[in-house]
Write a protein that holds these residues in place. Structure first.
Motif, PDB file in Angstrom:
ATOM      1  N   ARG A  55      57.379 -21.990  91.738  1.00  0.00           N
ATOM      2  CA  ARG A  55      58.544 -22.621  92.366  1.00  0.00           C
ATOM      3  C   ARG A  55      59.622 -21.588  92.657  1.00  0.00           C
ATOM      4  NH1 ARG A  55      62.200 -26.536  88.997  1.00  0.00           N
ATOM      5  NH2 ARG A  55      63.087 -24.531  88.504  1.00  0.00           N
ATOM      6  N   GLU A  56      59.810 -20.659  91.729  1.00  0.00           N
ATOM      7  CA  GLU A  56      60.821 -19.620  91.909  1.00  0.00           C
ATOM      8  C   GLU A  56      60.424 -18.648  93.020  1.00  0.00           C
ATOM      9  OE1 GLU A  56      62.008 -15.861  89.307  1.00  0.00           O
ATOM     10  OE2 GLU A  56      62.474 -17.768  88.327  1.00  0.00           O
ATOM     11  N   GLN A  57      59.166 -18.263  93.068  1.00  0.00           N
ATOM     12  CA  GLN A  57      58.709 -17.275  94.046  1.00  0.00           C
ATOM     13  C   GLN A  57      58.672 -17.833  95.466  1.00  0.00           C
ATOM     14  OE1 GLN A  57      58.079 -13.952  93.634  1.00  0.00           O
ATOM     15  NE2 GLN A  57      59.030 -14.369  91.669  1.00  0.00           N
ATOM     16  N   PHE A  58      58.380 -19.107  95.635  1.00  0.00           N
ATOM     17  CA  PHE A  58      58.298 -19.698  96.967  1.00  0.00           C
ATOM     18  C   PHE A  58      59.622 -20.242  97.471  1.00  0.00           C
ATOM     19  CE2 PHE A  58      53.704 -20.263  95.726  1.00  0.00           C
ATOM     20  CZ  PHE A  58      53.266 -19.223  96.519  1.00  0.00           C
ATOM     21  N   SER A  59      60.657 -20.135  96.675  1.00  0.00           N
ATOM     22  CA  SER A  59      61.980 -20.600  97.075  1.00  0.00           C
ATOM     23  C   SER A  59      62.608 -19.601  98.044  1.00  0.00           C
ATOM     24  CB  SER A  59      62.873 -20.740  95.837  1.00  0.00           C
ATOM     25  OG  SER A  59      64.209 -20.887  96.215  1.00  0.00           O
ATOM     26  N   PRO A  60      63.109 -20.067  99.209  1.00  0.00           N
ATOM     27  CA  PRO A  60      63.742 -19.128 100.143  1.00  0.00           C
ATOM     28  C   PRO A  60      64.994 -18.491  99.547  1.00  0.00           C
ATOM     29  CG  PRO A  60      63.679 -21.362 101.065  1.00  0.00           C
ATOM     30  CD  PRO A  60      63.058 -21.412  99.716  1.00  0.00           C
ATOM     31  N   GLY A  61      65.690 -19.202  98.690  1.00  0.00           N
ATOM     32  CA  GLY A  61      66.880 -18.650  98.047  1.00  0.00           C
ATOM     33  C   GLY A  61      66.540 -17.478  97.148  1.00  0.00           C
ATOM     34  N   HIS A  62      65.397 -17.546  96.493  1.00  0.00           N
ATOM     35  CA  HIS A  62      64.965 -16.449  95.615  1.00  0.00           C
ATOM     36  C   HIS A  62      64.747 -15.178  96.423  1.00  0.00           C
ATOM     37  CE1 HIS A  62      63.076 -14.383  92.293  1.00  0.00           C
ATOM     38  NE2 HIS A  62      62.051 -14.099  93.090  1.00  0.00           N
ATOM     39  N   LYS A  63      64.135 -15.308  97.583  1.00  0.00           N
ATOM     40  CA  LYS A  63      63.894 -14.135  98.430  1.00  0.00           C
ATOM     41  C   LYS A  63      65.207 -13.508  98.871  1.00  0.00           C
ATOM     42  CE  LYS A  63      59.441 -15.788  99.997  1.00  0.00           C
ATOM     43  NZ  LYS A  63      58.666 -16.329 101.091  1.00  0.00           N
TER      44      LYS A  63
END
Length: 84
Positions: A55-63
């Motif tokens: 969930r963290e890796q696929f979040s656009p905000g994380h990128k």
């Protein structure tokens, strides 16, 4: 003979909690918390952690946050070089 079997069983039993703790630590979470959860609920805790990481890796905000951290680190390194 029994000691060897017991040691092998303990090593096999501790494998999943160690992997869970290592994965948690690699992504900035508490090793000991996830290791403890891995000892208590080995398979459940591994899949919960895997879900949190995905969930963290696929979040656009994380990128965006990771890109901002990289830019700030580069700017800070350039600033240090200018002062030297």
């Amino acid at each position: 003979m029994m000691v060897d079997l017991f040691f092998g069983f303990v090593c096999a039993l501790m494998w999943l909690p160690l992997v869970t703790g290592y994965c948690a630590y690699s992504y900035g979470r508490s090793f000991w918390l996830w290791f403890g959860l891995g000892c208590g609920l080995p398979i459940v805790s591994f899949f919960v952690l895997l879900g949190l990481i995905c969930r963290e890796q696929f979040s656009p905000g994380h990128k965006l946050v990771e890109e901002a951290k990289r830019i700030l680190a580069e700017a800070e390194a350039a600033e240090v070089e200018r002062h030297l």
